[in-house]
Motif scaffolding. Structure first.
Motif, PDB file in Angstrom:
ATOM      1  N   ARG A 140       0.713  -1.073  -0.104  1.00 47.92           N
ATOM      2  CA  ARG A 140       0.051  -0.010   0.125  1.00 47.92           C
ATOM      3  C   ARG A 140       0.970   1.138   0.018  1.00 47.92           C
ATOM      4  O   ARG A 140       1.942   1.307   0.545  1.00 47.92           O
ATOM      5  CB  ARG A 140      -0.766   0.007   1.290  1.00 47.92           C
ATOM      6  CG  ARG A 140      -1.976  -1.001   1.159  1.00 47.92           C
ATOM      7  CD  ARG A 140      -2.945  -0.709   2.313  1.00 47.92           C
ATOM      8  NE  ARG A 140      -3.814  -1.982   2.381  1.00 47.92           N
ATOM      9  CZ  ARG A 140      -4.969  -1.860   1.519  1.00 47.92           C
ATOM     10  NH1 ARG A 140      -5.618  -0.527   1.007  1.00 47.92           N
ATOM     11  NH2 ARG A 140      -5.759  -2.897   1.459  1.00 47.92           N
ATOM     12  N   PHE A 141       0.283   2.358  -0.484  1.00 48.54           N
ATOM     13  CA  PHE A 141       0.991   3.551  -0.664  1.00 48.54           C
ATOM     14  C   PHE A 141       0.236   4.211   0.784  1.00 48.54           C
ATOM     15  O   PHE A 141      -0.702   4.287   0.947  1.00 48.54           O
ATOM     16  CB  PHE A 141       0.386   4.314  -1.903  1.00 48.54           C
ATOM     17  CG  PHE A 141       1.009   5.830  -1.754  1.00 48.54           C
ATOM     18  CD1 PHE A 141       2.352   5.717  -2.723  1.00 48.54           C
ATOM     19  CD2 PHE A 141       0.581   6.832  -1.301  1.00 48.54           C
ATOM     20  CE1 PHE A 141       2.935   7.144  -2.810  1.00 48.54           C
ATOM     21  CE2 PHE A 141       1.106   8.146  -1.478  1.00 48.54           C
ATOM     22  CZ  PHE A 141       2.243   8.229  -2.130  1.00 48.54           C
ATOM     23  N   ARG A 142       1.606   4.909   1.512  1.00 50.29           N
ATOM     24  CA  ARG A 142       1.334   5.641   2.914  1.00 50.29           C
ATOM     25  C   ARG A 142       0.695   7.082   2.196  1.00 50.29           C
ATOM     26  O   ARG A 142       1.651   7.876   1.803  1.00 50.29           O
ATOM     27  CB  ARG A 142       2.461   5.655   3.398  1.00 50.29           C
ATOM     28  CG  ARG A 142       2.733   6.139   4.895  1.00 50.29           C
ATOM     29  CD  ARG A 142       3.928   6.216   5.200  1.00 50.29           C
ATOM     30  NE  ARG A 142       4.784   5.044   4.969  1.00 50.29           N
ATOM     31  CZ  ARG A 142       4.772   4.020   5.877  1.00 50.29           C
ATOM     32  NH1 ARG A 142       4.079   4.019   7.194  1.00 50.29           N
ATOM     33  NH2 ARG A 142       5.566   2.825   5.849  1.00 50.29           N
ATOM     34  N   VAL A 143      -0.645   7.042   2.268  1.00 46.51           N
ATOM     35  CA  VAL A 143      -1.333   8.356   1.865  1.00 46.51           C
ATOM     36  C   VAL A 143      -0.926   9.509   3.031  1.00 46.51           C
ATOM     37  O   VAL A 143      -1.038   9.386   4.464  1.00 46.51           O
ATOM     38  CB  VAL A 143      -2.670   8.294   1.701  1.00 46.51           C
ATOM     39  CG1 VAL A 143      -3.530   9.744   1.701  1.00 46.51           C
ATOM     40  CG2 VAL A 143      -3.226   7.584   0.625  1.00 46.51           C
ATOM     41  N   PRO A 144      -0.155  10.826   2.836  1.00 48.34           N
ATOM     42  CA  PRO A 144       0.291  11.634   3.715  1.00 48.34           C
ATOM     43  C   PRO A 144      -1.098  12.016   4.572  1.00 48.34           C
ATOM     44  O   PRO A 144      -1.881  12.289   3.890  1.00 48.34           O
ATOM     45  CB  PRO A 144       0.909  12.600   3.281  1.00 48.34           C
ATOM     46  CG  PRO A 144       1.300  12.280   1.699  1.00 48.34           C
ATOM     47  CD  PRO A 144       0.505  10.896   1.317  1.00 48.34           C
ATOM     48  N   GLU A 145      -1.060  12.089   5.877  1.00 44.10           N
ATOM     49  CA  GLU A 145      -2.295  12.268   6.679  1.00 44.10           C
ATOM     50  C   GLU A 145      -2.528  13.913   6.329  1.00 44.10           C
ATOM     51  O   GLU A 145      -2.013  14.537   6.116  1.00 44.10           O
ATOM     52  CB  GLU A 145      -1.701  12.410   8.210  1.00 44.10           C
ATOM     53  CG  GLU A 145      -1.998  10.978   8.541  1.00 44.10           C
ATOM     54  CD  GLU A 145      -1.350  10.703  10.125  1.00 44.10           C
ATOM     55  OE1 GLU A 145      -1.746  11.188  11.081  1.00 44.10           O
ATOM     56  OE2 GLU A 145      -0.139   9.924   9.925  1.00 44.10           O
ATOM     57  N   GLY A 146      -4.006  13.710   6.066  1.00 50.27           N
ATOM     58  CA  GLY A 146      -4.514  15.014   5.568  1.00 50.27           C
ATOM     59  C   GLY A 146      -4.331  15.618   4.438  1.00 50.27           C
ATOM     60  O   GLY A 146      -4.525  16.747   4.278  1.00 50.27           O
ATOM     61  N   ALA A 147      -3.687  14.801   3.529  1.00 55.55           N
ATOM     62  CA  ALA A 147      -3.353  15.379   1.883  1.00 55.55           C
ATOM     63  C   ALA A 147      -4.593  15.852   1.415  1.00 55.55           C
ATOM     64  O   ALA A 147      -5.532  15.161   1.421  1.00 55.55           O
ATOM     65  CB  ALA A 147      -2.637  14.285   1.226  1.00 55.55           C
ATOM     66  N   GLY A 168      -8.032   6.183   1.332  1.00 54.46           N
ATOM     67  CA  GLY A 168      -7.114   6.060   2.227  1.00 54.46           C
ATOM     68  C   GLY A 168      -5.884   5.243   1.721  1.00 54.46           C
ATOM     69  O   GLY A 168      -5.700   5.309   0.501  1.00 54.46           O
ATOM     70  N   ASP A 169      -4.985   4.501   2.277  1.00 53.88           N
ATOM     71  CA  ASP A 169      -3.591   4.084   2.024  1.00 53.88           C
ATOM     72  C   ASP A 169      -4.126   3.045   0.837  1.00 53.88           C
ATOM     73  O   ASP A 169      -4.912   2.075   1.306  1.00 53.88           O
ATOM     74  CB  ASP A 169      -2.916   3.317   2.791  1.00 53.88           C
ATOM     75  CG  ASP A 169      -2.323   4.173   3.773  1.00 53.88           C
ATOM     76  OD1 ASP A 169      -2.509   5.675   3.844  1.00 53.88           O
ATOM     77  OD2 ASP A 169      -1.695   3.705   4.612  1.00 53.88           O
ATOM     78  N   PHE A 170      -3.768   3.252  -0.419  1.00 54.73           N
ATOM     79  CA  PHE A 170      -4.226   2.271  -1.469  1.00 54.73           C
ATOM     80  C   PHE A 170      -3.169   1.242  -2.086  1.00 54.73           C
ATOM     81  O   PHE A 170      -1.910   1.317  -1.746  1.00 54.73           O
ATOM     82  CB  PHE A 170      -4.652   3.271  -2.654  1.00 54.73           C
ATOM     83  CG  PHE A 170      -3.836   4.275  -3.191  1.00 54.73           C
ATOM     84  CD1 PHE A 170      -2.640   3.753  -3.979  1.00 54.73           C
ATOM     85  CD2 PHE A 170      -3.628   5.495  -2.639  1.00 54.73           C
ATOM     86  CE1 PHE A 170      -1.920   4.533  -4.618  1.00 54.73           C
ATOM     87  CE2 PHE A 170      -2.616   6.260  -3.062  1.00 54.73           C
ATOM     88  CZ  PHE A 170      -1.771   5.898  -4.212  1.00 54.73           C
ATOM     89  N   LEU A 171      -3.641   0.367  -2.740  1.00 56.18           N
ATOM     90  CA  LEU A 171      -2.833  -0.978  -2.994  1.00 56.18           C
ATOM     91  C   LEU A 171      -1.965  -0.352  -4.362  1.00 56.18           C
ATOM     92  O   LEU A 171      -2.550   0.412  -5.440  1.00 56.18           O
ATOM     93  CB  LEU A 171      -3.744  -2.101  -3.589  1.00 56.18           C
ATOM     94  CG  LEU A 171      -4.291  -2.846  -2.613  1.00 56.18           C
ATOM     95  CD1 LEU A 171      -5.341  -3.754  -3.233  1.00 56.18           C
ATOM     96  CD2 LEU A 171      -3.422  -3.587  -1.712  1.00 56.18           C
TER      97      LEU A 171
END
Ligand code: GLU
Length: 273
Positions: A140-147, A168-171
């Protein structure tokens, strides 16, 4: 920069009116800009994609008068390129191996198609380092918080999507060792030098995810043009399973390419009502 667009069918079924609609807009935008148009067959999933659907898609596009430049690109032949991108994302600390099962995730919000992956479920920073290959685990990709992703769509104007609210964090890579759509599409749009992506509005959230991938890879994002979806007379969105509206069936029923492209346009208008 010269315009370069692409048609990117996934060969899991026959093309329908929705594809005719998106692809005719992509074709028109490329030709009106005096640019190029490439064909990319998104045949990564070996369980769902079939070569006869890829052949049928090419035949249908030609019959509709939607031509492309050069030889088609098949994603199934570009695994090494996707692996390189996986490696770059891993080295940059942007992705992590996800140890949660699909079932666990779906219990979070049983009625939603794709529940938001909880930040607390991330594996700790550094876990990725133990892996030299993606195989055997979901990544998964770590989506920066509150991006907050804001982009100007060439058709819809300003679009805004927010990380952890809209997605959210996506594959980026599946445990069955197939690169996920988001990674493959960005890797290829970058490598092919695509300047504008024309796709259905159902992919708006995917576009926001993809912008994060471009940023993580230090690449320039292309322009985006999201098309209204085609609906049937009852206002329902078309899907591959919608009977009677595949290009083949319409052609067999005696419709001409012009009539089909007009039907696609009417279907887009219905979707806006
Ligand atoms: N292959 C995708 C589809 O058929 C479209 C990909 C894209 O336009 O990015 O839905």
């Amino acid at each position: 920069m010269k315009y370069l667009g692409r048609l990117a069918p996934t060969p899991t079924g026959y093309l329908h009116l929705g594809h005719a609609s998106t692809f005719s807009i992509a074709h028109r935008r490329a030709r009106e800009a005096g640019g190029g148009l490439l064909l990319r067959i998104e045949d990564l999933d070996p369980l769902r994609c079939r070569s006869e659907f890829a052949a049928a898609a090419m035949e249908d596009l030609k019959w509709l008068g939607l031509d492309w430049d050069g030889e088609p690109v098949f994603q199934s032949q570009r695994r090494n390129h996707f692996l390189e991108v996986w490696q770059r994302l891993k080295s940059g600390g942007h992705i992590y191996p996800c140890l949660r099962s699909r079932r666990e995730i779906s219990t979070l919000a049983p009625h939603e198609e794709e529940p938001i992956f909880p930040i607390e479920w991330r594996t700790p920073q550094g876990t990725a380092e133990g892996y030299s290959k993606p195989r055997g685990v979901n990544w998964r990709f770590r989506v920066p918080e509150g991006a907050v992703l804001r982009f100007h769509d060439q058709n819809l104007g300003l679009v805004e999507k927010v990380g952890q609210r809209d997605f959210g964090d996506f594959l980026v890579w599946n445990r069955d060792d197939v690169p996920a759509y988001e990674l493959a599409v960005v890797a290829d749009d970058m490598a092919m030098g695509i300047t504008e992506v024309v796709r259905g509005a159902d992919l708006l959230t995917s576009t926001a995810r993809q912008i994060l991938l471009y940023e993580a890879l230090g690449a320039r994002t292309p322009a985006f043009f999201h098309c209204a979806l085609v609906c049937d007379k009852e206002g329902r969105r078309l899907a591959k399973r919608s009977g009677g509206l595949s290009i083949r069936e319409l052609r067999e029923a005696g419709k001409t390419p012009e009539e089909i492209l007009r039907m696609a346009e009417v279907g887009r208008i219905i979707s806006k009502l």
